[in-house]
Design an enzyme around this catalytic site. Structure first.
Site, short mmCIF file in Angstrom:
data_model
loop_
_atom_site.label_atom_id
_atom_site.label_comp_id
_atom_site.label_asym_id
_atom_site.label_seq_id
_atom_site.Cartn_x
_atom_site.Cartn_y
_atom_site.Cartn_z
N ASN A 222 0.82 -1.21 0.00
CA ASN A 222 0.00 0.00 0.00
C ASN A 222 0.86 1.27 0.00
O ASN A 222 0.34 2.37 0.11
CB ASN A 222 -0.92 0.00 1.23
N GLU B 64 -6.20 14.24 1.04
CA GLU B 64 -6.69 13.19 1.94
C GLU B 64 -7.51 13.79 3.08
O GLU B 64 -8.54 13.23 3.48
CB GLU B 64 -5.51 12.40 2.50
#
Length: 268
Positions: free
Chosen positions: A136, A153
């Site tokens: 990831n 984000e």
């Protein structure tokens, strides 16, 4: 001529994808289909907090998809950035934490270990530590990772807190050769940039914002200046998105930038 070539490229992708039979995979992280078009040798990994398609050649995920709700975002869980080799992948399919393939990368390349599914978005999940698996993670320039990428984000978390689930798809671009990680003993390919697609659906009304960031994006860049159509992201990534939608609606959503949605949630 540029617009003609772009149109022809889109048509070529449409014809190619339309002729292929697609495997049916259902997962809570997918928004009207998984990103389609990765190599057959990729490893599909589905976890509680995200799904990803790991590329054996680059050693990084071609895409990561995750669904965020208040359950994941709202919490006070503290998780250290304790990097781990993905236990579901063979050692020749991913970078490793021992020996550390990222050793000296920050000092020599000004590169961070950049989360694709962000750790900070899962403070309400007991599975948050899974974001630290190296499948990831990608080598992401510090200015991008700590600047516009991190800000985007945070904007996504703010959108979740307004009450509706948000679906995110993100991944790398490989459009020019980049310097390798200086101490890695694994063959790998460092991304030259990244894309991100953010989707919501409220009362069957779908809103989408797409973004493309170059690795060399300045820390002070405005998020809104990196808006891109889904069509553009498809062309540059080689992937197909939203393919379970009605063709007419898919075309409508992918060919335009929804400035009202983007300005409201990702502007100043």
């Amino acid at each position: 001529m540029k617009y003609i070539l772009t149109f022809l490229t889109i048509c070529a992708y449409t014809l190619l994808f339309a002729q292929e039979s697609r495997q049916e995979i259902y997962c809570k992280h997918f928004f009207y289909g998984y990103p389609y078009g990765t190599p057959a040798s990729n490893d599909l990994i589905i976890r509680d907090i995200y799904a990803l398609s790991n590329n054996d050649s680059t050693k990084f995920a071609d895409w990561v998809a995750y669904r965020l709700s208040m359950h994941e975002v709202d919490g006070d869980l503290t998780v250290e950035r304790d990097w781990k080799t993905d236990p579901w992948l063979n050692e020749n399919e991913t970078l490793e934490d021992s020996p550390d393939d990222y050793l000296k990368a920050n000092r020599k390349l000004k590169t961070d270990r950049g989360h694709q599914a962000p750790l900070a978005s899962f403070k309400g999940s007991r599975h948050a530590a899974h974001t630290n698996y190296l499948s990831n993670i990608t080598p992401q320039k510090s200015d991008l990772n700590q600047g516009p990428w991190s800000q985007l984000e945070e904007k996504v978390r703010d959108l979740v807190k307004k009450g509706n689930p948000v679906f995110v798809m993100t991944g790398p671009l490989y459009e020019r050769e980049m310097k390798k990680l200086p101490e890695s003993d694994e063959p790998h390919v460092v991304p030259s940039g990244y894309w991100k697609i953010i989707c919501t659906e409220v009362s069957k009304d779908i809103s989408i914002a797409g973004f493309i960031f170059d690795q060399e994006t300045p820390r002070t860049d405005k998020i809104i200046s990196h808006l891109a159509t889904v069509d553009d992201i498809e062309i540059r990534s080689g992937l197909d998105f939203l393919w379970l939608l009605d063709d007419g609606l898919e075309t409508e959503l992918e060919e335009k930038i929804d400035m009202n949605f983007a300005s409201e949630h990702f502007g100043e």
